[in-house]
Every structure is written in structure tokens, then in C-alpha cells.
Design an enzyme around this catalytic site. Structure first.
Site, PDB file in Angstrom:
ATOM      1  CG  ASN A  22     117.892 -45.217  76.775  1.00 49.19           C
ATOM      2  OD1 ASN A  22     117.303 -44.655  75.869  1.00 49.19           O
ATOM      3  ND2 ASN A  22     118.412 -46.416  76.658  1.00 49.19           N
ATOM      4  CE  LYS A  29     115.235 -49.839  78.693  1.00 52.35           C
ATOM      5  NZ  LYS A  29     116.089 -50.725  77.872  1.00 52.35           N
ATOM      6  NE  ARG A 107     120.565 -45.501  73.075  1.00 59.74           N
ATOM      7  CZ  ARG A 107     119.634 -46.255  72.505  1.00 59.74           C
ATOM      8  NH1 ARG A 107     118.422 -46.336  73.034  1.00 59.74           N
ATOM      9  NH2 ARG A 107     119.905 -46.937  71.406  1.00 59.74           N
ATOM     10  CG  HIS A 196     123.450 -51.217  69.154  1.00 57.52           C
ATOM     11  ND1 HIS A 196     123.169 -52.286  68.302  1.00 57.52           N
ATOM     12  CD2 HIS A 196     122.276 -50.892  69.752  1.00 57.52           C
ATOM     13  CE1 HIS A 196     121.888 -52.582  68.403  1.00 57.52           C
ATOM     14  NE2 HIS A 196     121.320 -51.744  69.266  1.00 57.52           N
ATOM     15  CG  HIS A 224     124.859 -54.718  70.910  1.00 57.76           C
ATOM     16  ND1 HIS A 224     125.148 -54.033  72.067  1.00 57.76           N
ATOM     17  CD2 HIS A 224     123.504 -54.727  70.812  1.00 57.76           C
ATOM     18  CE1 HIS A 224     124.006 -53.640  72.638  1.00 57.76           C
ATOM     19  NE2 HIS A 224     122.997 -54.058  71.892  1.00 57.76           N
ATOM     20  CG  LEU A 225     124.707 -61.045  68.868  1.00 54.89           C
ATOM     21  CD1 LEU A 225     124.980 -62.533  68.801  1.00 54.89           C
ATOM     22  CD2 LEU A 225     124.471 -60.461  67.477  1.00 54.89           C
ATOM     23  NE  ARG A 257     115.162 -52.109  64.643  1.00 51.26           N
ATOM     24  CZ  ARG A 257     115.961 -51.690  65.613  1.00 51.26           C
ATOM     25  NH1 ARG A 257     117.244 -52.057  65.628  1.00 51.26           N
ATOM     26  NH2 ARG A 257     115.503 -50.907  66.561  1.00 51.26           N
ATOM     27  CB  VAL A 347     120.857 -62.790  71.976  1.00 57.45           C
ATOM     28  CG1 VAL A 347     121.191 -64.099  71.265  1.00 57.45           C
ATOM     29  CG2 VAL A 347     119.355 -62.539  71.957  1.00 57.45           C
ATOM     30  CD  GLU A 400     123.769 -49.970  75.093  1.00 55.19           C
ATOM     31  OE1 GLU A 400     123.668 -49.205  74.109  1.00 55.19           O
ATOM     32  OE2 GLU A 400     122.960 -50.880  75.330  1.00 55.19           O
TER      33      GLU A 400
END
Length: 414
Positions: A22, A29, A107, A196, A224-225, A257, A347, A400
Site C-alpha cells: 500500500n 505499508k 492497493r 474504501h 467505515h469510520l 475533510r 473509530v 483491507e
């Protein structure tokens, strides 16, 4: 780097390891997985690439392996970063020249309309990913750099692109199009793509399993937080609506954002505040959301400030939750029948107050949260709704990297 002995690999059985990469704008990563049992063999992160304070953290995960290894000092670019990661893997006997390595999965954030599934990377595929840079200027260039470096290290090995946008290409046209002039939109690839996607695909499938059903038999809302945040409505395993659009800016309130905003705000800032397009871009992507509202984008810190009576933090939290509730309600209407609302990512998985507040007051939609279940923290999928709730509320940790490895291996293992 030497080319592996493929004869030895064949004699020992089909290679079953996948390296997942990624490549971000200033980081790489990586994880190495064994797809025999989907176990992780190693993981690592190279961050602050190009700075004097570059840092590499490598963690071998095989039995008997030691703890993480760290090194600091300038890593000039992604090419050097990936080579440094390869050296760390080699030090554990897990090098990229291993005959057990089946593929490298990358990714890639934006796949446009062409790439609707995992794709083996060829020169033509790479050119198309490059053509998508104008609609993903913050992400695709870094993804491309990682692909090029990996291909130079193992030109003989299948390299697979797994696209963030792919899962959302099943959205019907009436959900994907913006209400602007069709010719202009088509000429400039302006439509809602969503992001995502690997997380939404993985989590919606795991949610169905948690309910004891097949993905095609359930309708779920996935939240997805993380610092970036998105919602999706998934009907029978297919995405029918998602909150992010042409870029990852649209939708929920995020760490930095703004999410949904009147487009005329940008015109107003240009005309009245004299801001340039680039300055507005930075404002909406990096200086808005929670950090713009209260100066913090860490939900733990925001909750601490709320407990101490900080009104600005409390307002930021309320705005964040209000937007979440709007999307839960809207996606309930889109799906018609909802079997589960699922929280995931940093989160979503770890903040009980966010989950409780987002569901509070939605009892008429069949939603409720059990306070005791919500307070439990585990690394496995779990229900946090009481038995009487008509719609399940769940927490499903996302993965992921595993999803990318699964899709990559399925494509090359034939």
C-alpha cells in the site's frame, strides 16, 4: 535481486505467499501473508519518505520471531523505501526472491470505470492507471511508484492491482451520476466512484457470516469510520450506494475533510476571500472536518475534551454524529430492508460513544445498542444490539490487507 528457482517452487508445491503493498504519498505499508491459512508472516511501515526523519518499522510475525525492528534516517523515495522493506523481509528469510511468493498485490485507489475487479498489471494497465491521475492526484501517483519498483524487483512475478473503487462499480447509474450536463461529465470522467471499497467488500461479507447468512441474502449499511470515513449501502453483496464521490472528499465528516458541502462555498471563497483553487483544496481536504471544527482529529482526544466540558469539541462531535445519522436514514430508505448496520475501521471499531450516539434515537428504524455489549472491546466480529432489535448492529474489524491478498491470490492461483 536474483530470480527465484521456479523449478524448486514447483517441486515443493504451488507458491502460496502474497506480499501486499500500500504505497501512499509519503509512506509504504506492507504485509506478507501465507494464503494456505491466511496467516501473516511479516508486516511493516515506512513513513515520512523523503524527510530526514524517515522511519521504517518491520515486524516479523512467524513463530519464535523477535519483536519489531526500527530504523530511522532519510529514505529518499518510494524506490528506496520498498528496497529497504525487501531487505528487512530477506533478513527474516522471507525475501522477495523466495520461490514461495506467488504474487504481489497492490492497493490502487482509483480504477475508474474500466477496472471493476482485481487485474494483473501489464504495461497497458499501468498506462490506464496513469491516465486516471487527474481524478486521483493525491493517491494514484504513489500507487504507480510502488508498482514500478515492485515490478523492477520481481519482473517475473504476477503483480495485481486491487482497486478501492471496484466494489462500488455495481452502483446503478442513477446513483453514480451527478446531475450536471452529461457531455461535460463524460468528457471529464465526472461521476461518483466511491472509495474504501476493499474494506466495504470485506466487512459486508463478514457481517453476513456473523448473521449466519450468505452475502446475497442480506442488506447491510457499512460505516467505515477512520480519519477518512465512508458509508455504503450493500444489497445482496453488491454496493448500490456509497458516500464518497468523484474523490474521497464527499460524504461523511472526516478527520480533516469536510465531507458534503454546498459547491457554491468554493465559488464564495474564491470571489470573497480571494482564495485560489489550490488553497481551497487544502482547506477542504486538510483543514476541515473534525480538525477544522475543534482543532483535533483524534476521536479519543475529542471525547476527553468533551468530558472536561469543552463546548467546541462537543459541537464537533455533534456535527459528526448528525451526518452519520443522516446517512443511516438515507441508506435505510435506499435499501428498503436493512439486516444490519456495521461499524468498522479505527473509530468505528474502537469508539463506543460514537456507535451509541449514532444509533440513539433511531429506534423507529429498528435500531438499538446494548450498552454492555457496546462497551466490550474484542478483535473479532460481534453484535452490540439487544436481542429484541429488528436490525442488528455490529462491529466488524476491517482487514483491507487480507482482502487484497485474497483477491490477488484468487486471480493468480489457477
Amino acid at each position: 535481486m536474483t530470480t527465484p528457482n521456479t523449478t524448486d517452487a514447483t517441486a515443493a508445491g504451488r507458491p502460496r505467499r502474497v506480499l501486499v503493498l500500500n504505497s501512499g504519498s509519503s509512506s509504504v505499508k506492507y504485509q506478507l501473508l501465507d494464503m494456505t491459512d491466511r496467516s501473516r508472516l511479516a508486516a511493516g511501515l515506512v513513513e515520512r519518505i523523503g524527510e530526514e526523519t524517515s522511519r521504517l518499522v518491520h515486524t516479523p510475525l512467524t513463530d519464535g520471531a523477535g519483536g519489531s525492528r526500527e530504523r530511522e534516517g532519510r529514505i529518499a523515495d518510494h524506490d528506496e523505501a520498498l528496497k529497504a522493506a525487501a531487505a528487512e523481509l530477506a533478513a527474516d528469510g522471507l525475501g522477495l526472491d523466495s520461490p514461495e511468493l506467488a504474487a504481489i498485490g497492490h492497493r490502487v485507489v482509483h480504477g475508474g470505470l474500466r477496472f471493476t475487479e482485481p487485474t494483473v498489471i501489464t504495461d497497458d494497465v499501468l498506462k490506464e492507471i496513469e491516465r486516471l491521475v487527474p481524478v486521483a492526484p493525491l493517491h494514484n501517483p504513489a500507487n504507480i511508484t510502488g508498482i514500478r519498483t515492485a515490478r523492477s524487483l520481481r519482473p517475473d512475478l504476477p503483480q495485481v492491482a486491487v482497486f478501492d473503487t471496484a466494489f462500488h462499480t455495481t452502483m446503478p447509474e442513477y446513483a453514480a451520476r451527478y446531475a450536471i450536463d452529461v457531455e461535460t461529465a463524460d468528457a471529464h470522467r465526472i461521476r461518483r466512484y466511491g472509495f474504501h471499497g476493499t474494506s466495504h467488500a470485506y466487512v459486508s461479507r463478514k457481517a453476513a457470516a456473523l448473521l449466519g447468512k450468505e452475502p446475497e441474502d442480506v442488506n447491510v449499511i457499512v460505516l467505515h469510520l477512520g480519519n477518512g470515513a465512508s458509508a455504503s449501502a450493500v444489497a445482496g453483496g453488491r454496493c448500490v450506494e456509497t458516500s464518497m464521490g468523484l474523490t474521497p472528499l464527499e460524504g461523511l465528516v472526516m478527520g480533516t475533510r469536510s465531507g458534503d458541502i454546498d459547491p457554491a462555498v468554493t465559488f464564495h471563497l474564491k470571489r470573497v476571500a480571494g482564495m485560489s483553487a489550490d488553497e481551497i483544496d487544502v482547506l477542504l481536504n486538510k483543514k476541515s472536518g473534525l480538525v477544522g471544527l475543534c482543532g483535533d482529529n483524534d476521536m479519543r482526544e475529542i471525547r476527553r475534551r468533551i468530558d472536561e466540558g469543552d463546548e467546541r469539541a462537543a459541537l464537533a462531535f455533534d456535527i459528526y454524529i448528525h451526518r452519520l445519522k443522516k446517512y443511516i436514514g438515507a441508506y435505510t430508505a435506499v435499501l428498503g430492508r436493512v439486516d444490519a448496520v456495521v461499524f468498522t475501521a479505527g473509530v468505528g471499531e474502537n469508539s463506543a460513544p460514537v456507535r451509541e450516539a449514532a444509533i440513539r434515537g433511531l429506534e423507529e428504524l429498528g435500531l438499538a445498542v446494548d450498552a454492555d455489549l457496546n462497551a466490550v472491546r474484542t478483535a473479532v466480529p460481534r453484535l452490540i444490539s439487544p436481542d429484541y432489535a429488528r436490525v442488528a448492529v455490529a462491529v466488524v474489524p476491517t482487514d483491507e490487507e487480507l482482502e487484497i491478498a485474497i483477491q490477488t491470490f484468487a486471480l493468480v492461483d489457477n
